[in-house]
Design an enzyme around this catalytic site. Structure first.
Site, PDB file in Angstrom:
ATOM      1  N   GLU A 140       0.905  -1.220   0.042  1.00 28.90           N
ATOM      2  CA  GLU A 140       0.049   0.022   0.059  1.00 28.90           C
ATOM      3  C   GLU A 140       0.803   1.301   0.068  1.00 28.90           C
ATOM      4  O   GLU A 140       1.671   1.340   0.922  1.00 28.90           O
ATOM      5  CB  GLU A 140      -0.901  -0.031   1.234  1.00 28.90           C
ATOM      6  N   THR A 148      -5.665   1.841  -5.154  1.00 29.72           N
ATOM      7  CA  THR A 148      -5.196   0.364  -5.144  1.00 29.72           C
ATOM      8  C   THR A 148      -5.649  -0.511  -6.180  1.00 29.72           C
ATOM      9  O   THR A 148      -4.954  -1.605  -6.562  1.00 29.72           O
ATOM     10  CB  THR A 148      -5.506  -0.343  -3.795  1.00 29.72           C
ATOM     11  N   HIS A 168      -1.493   3.101   5.611  1.00 31.76           N
ATOM     12  CA  HIS A 168      -2.970   3.596   5.279  1.00 31.76           C
ATOM     13  C   HIS A 168      -3.474   4.457   6.593  1.00 31.76           C
ATOM     14  O   HIS A 168      -3.052   3.960   7.539  1.00 31.76           O
ATOM     15  CB  HIS A 168      -3.739   2.691   4.889  1.00 31.76           C
ATOM     16  N   ASP A 221       1.548  -0.464  -5.139  1.00 32.81           N
ATOM     17  CA  ASP A 221       0.314  -0.395  -5.622  1.00 32.81           C
ATOM     18  C   ASP A 221       0.120   1.002  -6.486  1.00 32.81           C
ATOM     19  O   ASP A 221      -0.344   0.938  -7.467  1.00 32.81           O
ATOM     20  CB  ASP A 221      -1.008  -0.815  -4.932  1.00 32.81           C
ATOM     21  N   HIS A 222       0.675   1.924  -5.714  1.00 32.54           N
ATOM     22  CA  HIS A 222       0.400   3.487  -6.117  1.00 32.54           C
ATOM     23  C   HIS A 222       1.419   4.241  -5.253  1.00 32.54           C
ATOM     24  O   HIS A 222       2.016   3.560  -4.166  1.00 32.54           O
ATOM     25  CB  HIS A 222      -0.729   3.982  -6.376  1.00 32.54           C
TER      26      HIS A 222
END
Length: 651
Positions: free
Chosen positions: A289, A329, A461, A513-514
């Site tokens: 993440e 995501t 996150h 993911d990013h």
């Protein structure tokens, strides 16, 4: 002011509400300008246009919000004006509307803090998954204080209305038939004009993205995103003939070791390898993440928050110049499972008809691998369980009772409570989900089953909480702390895996993911798509790959290292192939980008496009004349990807 239009005192509360809304929205806009002081354009004309464009959208927003109230005022018979029921309804719904809007204004500030944008399709998604979002808000912000503040502001606003006799005038002035008809007609005409002629994209007038975003109304943007979260390429973007588009892409994907097995509108091909034997190794794939490249010391960060990953960069096949395809995501999941450019609108992970697609799991399952998807939260979120379950993966998650649809032939197992040491709004900590993955890997090894384990992490996150005492930065303080914890959890996973009998025959792939942030002042913030990627424990020399490439190239590269022969519908290519042409495909849900070298072509909806030179030193884009061949190639990548999915040719 409204007295000059006749006897409209019945609308006194409404007029006060409209003035309050416009004033508050303007104050919020000024606050955002101050927030981004170093990034916005302070040219006098730019500032005025930002403010007046904003007022224009705020006016449309408040008209739409007021329609229900206007209908009530217009349709209520005069004999009931000022009755107890009338007073209760007007007081209650005025208070409720102001409360909701004050909360929305506060929410816009937190949304801006996270995404540097007004409400968009992300906010629409979050509205659907209320459990995760509400829990996240509770864990990230002092909710009692926030609600108390919203209530206080609501009471103050209502008191001002009361002191200005807005309610008294509304309850003591009936409406003439002429006033009713005129007011209703004006409302309907204005509403119709906004619906028919005004697009939220019209607010994007400035080359400075921050000025354009601040010009918008958050609520207006929210409902615009709600209407347009799926966009058919041919309706919104510049196109070329499909024959030409597919010819371009087929030429770009053509290799000496591949043969197209279908003619025309297809990229399906058979890829062969010259070596007689294949590597049949287990694969542990970790999608991390929000792991921006900028967090690593390898890329210049001096905070020392990723010591393990920085060490891993020296003993792996390390991609130094890889770019994420998107900012969510689900975009990363789409890229690494389908190896496809980001189609406009929602990610394929969240769209209908996304089962039985040709994904990397097909390549593994043909070799009798067990394919498993691990997620520390409820995989119902973002449609993950449906997508992965519908494409050949067994599911391991922390489900709250939601079930897979009947057409999915897969297994779903919960992560049990006794396997959890820490859990927050988004799921269990990274250590726990890695431990679960290792336990499943042990079982497959005992059963002599090769496995492909796909793990999605959650700890990096907001609210950035994780177990105490693991890293030097206390939990809940910052994203840097969450990154440090994720790095720690990855180190612990490798340490435990090294003691397993299956470790020597297992390849580990770690990729983001990013990035943690993707917003900047330009149309696309190129630097905030740069991600790290590692292939670890391969029986090849460690190396650093500096070629520009994309997430969609990761699996074709690994399959090349495995010397696998396989069928492919993938748009990605083997980066280590001498014929590989460096390029990256990236975007937002509306912007579609091809980058080659330092040249960046951006396709936008409304059939607009722009071409830039990217200055890596200051992450700026400088406009330049469009190159026709570059333009057509950009169109070809995205037009063909959208065509194949929408016409169900990826199944």
């Amino acid at each position: 002011m409204y007295r000059s239009f006749g006897n409209l005192k019945r609308f006194s509360v409404l007029f006060h509400f409209v003035i309050w809304f416009l004033a508050t929205a303007t104050l919020l806009r000024l606050a955002l300008l101050a927030w981004q002081y170093d990034d916005v354009s302070w040219n006098a004309i730019a500032v005025l246009r930002t403010l007046f464009t904003g007022i224009f959208y705020d006016l449309g927003t408040v008209v739409f919000i007021s329609v229900a109230g206007i209908l009530y005022y217009v349709l209520l018979p005069n004999r009931w004006v000022g009755s107890l029921v009338d007073k209760i309804l007007i007081w209650f719904f005025t208070a409720l509307t102001i409360f909701v809007l004050v909360f929305a204004f506060f929410a816009e500030l937190t949304f801006w803090d996270e995404f540097r944008t007004r409400f968009n399709f992300i906010a629409v998604d979050y509205l659907i998954y209320t459990h995760e979002v509400v829990s996240n808000i509770q864990e990230s912000y002092p909710l009692p204080l926030l609600i108390g503040g919203v209530l206080l502001v609501t009471v103050v606003v209502l008191y001002v209305f009361y002191r200005r006799r807005a309610f008294a005038e509304a309850f003591s002035n009936p409406l003439s038939l002429r006033s009713r008809g005129l007011f209703l007609a004006v409302t309907l005409v204005v509403s119709a004009l906004y619906v028919a002629l005004v697009s939220n994209a019209d607010a994007e007038w400035s080359p400075n993205r921050y000025n354009s975003e601040i010009s918008k109304s958050g609520i207006y943007s929210f409902f615009a995103a709600f209407r347009n979260n799926q966009m058919k390429y041919s309706e919104f973007y510049t196109t070329i003939d499909n024959e030409k588009a597919f010819a371009i892409v087929r030429q770009k994907l053509g290799r000496a070791n591949s043969r197209y097995s279908r003619e025309g509108f297809s990229v399906h091909r058979t890829i062969t390898d010259g070596l007689p034997s294949e590597e049949k190794k287990n694969v542990v794939f970790v999608l991390v993440e929000s792991l921006s490249a900028s967090f690593l010391k390898e890329f210049g960060n001096q905070q020392n928050i990723t010591p393990f990953l920085d060490s891993l960069a020296q003993k792996s096949v390390f991609f130094e110049n890889m770019y994420a395809t998107g900012t969510r995501t689900v975009r990363g999941m789409e890229a690494v499972t389908l190896c496809i450019p980001p189609t406009p609108g929602q990610s394929i992970v969240k769209r209908p008809d996304n089962h039985n697609l040709y994904t990397v799991s097909n390549v593994f399952r043909k070799r009798q691998y067990q394919c498993n998807f691990f997620y520390g939260g409820d995989g119902y979120f973002d449609n993950m369980n449906s997508y992965f379950g519908g494409n050949g993966f067994n599911i391991y998650d922390r489900g709250r009772g939601s079930v897979l649809s009947d057409d999915i032939n897969t297994t779903r197992r919960n992560v049990d409570d006794n396997e959890v040491t820490f859990e927050n709004a988004w799921g269990i900590c990274d250590e726990d989900i890695f431990n679960k993955m290792i336990k499943v890997a042990d079982a497959h090894y005992q059963n002599h089953e090769p496995f492909f384990n796909f793990v999605m992490t959650t700890s990096n996150h907001r609210p950035f909480t994780y177990p105490d005492g693991k890293v030097s930065i206390p939990p809940g303080m910052s994203r840097e702390g969450a990154v440090q914890y994720t790095d720690f959890a990855l180190r612990e996973m490798f340490k435990k895996a090294q003691g397993k009998p299956w470790f020597k025959n297992t390849v580990f792939v770690v990729v983001a993911d990013h990035c943690a942030s993707s917003a900047g002042k330009d149309e696309i913030d190129v630097a905030n798509y740069h991600i790290p990627a590692f292939i670890v424990n391969m029986p090849v020399a460690n190396r650093k790959i500096d070629k520009l490439c994309s997430q969609i190239d990761l699996w074709p590269t690994l399959f090349g290292l495995f010397h696998w022969n396989y069928e492919s519908d993938f748009f990605g290519a083997d980066v280590l192939d001498p014929a590989f042409e460096p390029r990256a495909l990236l975007g937002t849900y509306r912007k579609l980008v091809l980058m080659k070298g330092r040249e960046v072509m951006i396709l936008s909806d409304q059939k607009k496009q722009s071409f830039y030179q990217w200055n890596k030193a200051d992450n700026s884009l400088k406009s330049k004349p469009i190159q026709p061949d570059f333009f057509e190639e950009t169109i070809a990548w995205y037009q063909t990807a959208d065509y194949l999915f929408t016409n169900k040719l990826l199944q």
